[in-house]
Scaffold this motif. Structure first.
Motif, PDB file in Angstrom:
ATOM      1  N   UNK A 235      28.881 -14.935   4.477  1.00 19.72           N
ATOM      2  CA  UNK A 235      30.079 -14.990   5.312  1.00 19.72           C
ATOM      3  C   UNK A 235      30.363 -13.718   6.085  1.00 19.72           C
ATOM      4  N   UNK A 236      29.345 -12.879   6.261  1.00 18.61           N
ATOM      5  CA  UNK A 236      29.496 -11.622   7.004  1.00 18.61           C
ATOM      6  C   UNK A 236      29.159 -11.828   8.482  1.00 18.61           C
ATOM      7  N   UNK A 237      29.565 -10.886   9.296  1.00 18.15           N
ATOM      8  CA  UNK A 237      29.187 -10.811  10.708  1.00 18.15           C
ATOM      9  C   UNK A 237      27.804 -10.155  10.710  1.00 18.15           C
ATOM     10  N   UNK A 238      26.841 -10.722  11.416  1.00 20.45           N
ATOM     11  CA  UNK A 238      25.477 -10.178  11.348  1.00 20.45           C
ATOM     12  C   UNK A 238      25.020  -9.605  12.681  1.00 20.45           C
ATOM     13  N   UNK A 239      24.360  -8.455  12.601  1.00 20.05           N
ATOM     14  CA  UNK A 239      23.808  -7.774  13.764  1.00 20.05           C
ATOM     15  C   UNK A 239      22.328  -7.524  13.512  1.00 20.05           C
ATOM     16  N   UNK A 240      21.509  -8.116  14.346  1.00 19.85           N
ATOM     17  CA  UNK A 240      20.063  -7.919  14.248  1.00 19.85           C
ATOM     18  C   UNK A 240      19.668  -6.795  15.190  1.00 19.85           C
ATOM     19  N   UNK A 241      18.911  -5.844  14.680  1.00 20.57           N
ATOM     20  CA  UNK A 241      18.425  -4.728  15.484  1.00 20.57           C
ATOM     21  C   UNK A 241      16.896  -4.797  15.517  1.00 20.57           C
ATOM     22  N   UNK A 242      16.327  -4.383  16.613  1.00 15.08           N
ATOM     23  CA  UNK A 242      14.866  -4.363  16.714  1.00 15.08           C
ATOM     24  C   UNK A 242      14.310  -3.404  15.658  1.00 15.08           C
ATOM     25  N   UNK A 243      13.218  -3.784  14.966  1.00 14.78           N
ATOM     26  CA  UNK A 243      12.637  -2.895  13.952  1.00 14.78           C
ATOM     27  C   UNK A 243      12.181  -1.570  14.559  1.00 14.78           C
ATOM     28  N   UNK A 244      12.251  -0.517  13.764  1.00 13.74           N
ATOM     29  CA  UNK A 244      11.863   0.811  14.242  1.00 13.74           C
ATOM     30  C   UNK A 244      10.390   0.896  14.596  1.00 13.74           C
ATOM     31  N   UNK A 245       9.536   0.279  13.785  1.00 15.57           N
ATOM     32  CA  UNK A 245       8.107   0.274  14.091  1.00 15.57           C
ATOM     33  C   UNK A 245       7.440  -0.917  13.432  1.00 15.57           C
ATOM     34  N   UNK A 246       6.133  -1.033  13.606  1.00 10.76           N
ATOM     35  CA  UNK A 246       5.427  -2.194  13.061  1.00 10.76           C
ATOM     36  C   UNK A 246       4.715  -1.923  11.737  1.00 10.76           C
ATOM     37  N   UNK A 247       4.937  -0.769  11.153  1.00 11.62           N
ATOM     38  CA  UNK A 247       4.375  -0.496   9.827  1.00 11.62           C
ATOM     39  C   UNK A 247       5.307  -1.130   8.805  1.00 11.62           C
ATOM     40  N   UNK A 248       4.782  -2.151   8.112  1.00 13.01           N
ATOM     41  CA  UNK A 248       5.612  -2.904   7.180  1.00 13.01           C
ATOM     42  C   UNK A 248       4.769  -3.477   6.054  1.00 13.01           C
ATOM     43  N   UNK A 249       5.451  -3.936   5.059  1.00 17.33           N
ATOM     44  CA  UNK A 249       4.857  -4.659   3.950  1.00 17.33           C
ATOM     45  C   UNK A 249       4.154  -5.895   4.517  1.00 17.33           C
ATOM     46  N   UNK A 250       3.030  -6.286   3.949  1.00 19.90           N
ATOM     47  CA  UNK A 250       2.237  -7.396   4.477  1.00 19.90           C
ATOM     48  C   UNK A 250       3.050  -8.685   4.579  1.00 19.90           C
TER      49      UNK A 250
END
Length: 166
Positions: A134-149
């Motif tokens: 029930x929260x207000x959601x804000x999606x931000x572009x990821x900082x980079x493409x290094x991530x968990x598989x």
């Protein structure tokens, strides 16, 4: 595809960069607290270094008397290191998209979920969990493409969803 199917994963707001978040606008909407994701939102993946833009957002929010809680699927040890630097609470590991973690974070700030904005970089964890709570959601572009598989796989699904919204 029916857009209504994506209601729980559709953010209320999308920003390319954290500096595009207007705390004044959120305040006018009754938002008093921020639940902020760690990896690829305010810190590069697996790092404890908060990017300058995130540091500015957090410090500005605290100066405006916003309450803040960090919410991460990362370890408590890593999340605590960042949270302690700002003197804010945290929930980790959060097991997002569990709505319980988001509600726990809001309650820990003494706020109802509808007075809290979730800031994160993933549809299927941050946005889904925040919307379910029930929260207000804000999606931000990821900082980079290094991530968990697993996250990289989920990014493929995100691209499919984004394409269906256009």
């Amino acid at each position: 595809m029916n857009a209504d199917k994506y209601g729980l994963i559709k953010p209320r707001q999308y920003v390319a960069e954290l500096k595009q978040i207007s705390l004044a606008d959120l305040e006018q909407q009754g938002i008093q607290g921020l639940i902020i994701d760690l990896d690829n939102t305010i810190c590069p993946w697996r790092q404890n270094t908060v990017i300058p833009e995130a540091d500015t957002l957090i410090k500005d929010a605290l100066a405006r008397s916003y309450k803040i809680c960090l919410l991460s699927n990362s370890s408590a040890l890593r999340t605590r290191a960042v949270a302690d630097a700002y003197g804010v609470p945290f929930v980790a590991p959060a097991y997002k998209p569990s709505r319980y973690a988001f509600k726990k974070a809001a309650a820990g700030m003494g706020l109802p979920p509808n007075a809290v904005a979730v800031v994160g970089d993933q549809l299927f964890t941050d946005v889904l969990g925040g919307n379910r709570a029930g929260c207000y959601t804000i999606l931000v572009r990821p900082l980079n493409d290094k991530e968990f598989i697993w996250t990289r796989f989920m990014r493929l699904l995100e691209r499919i969803v984004f394409a269906s919204w256009k």
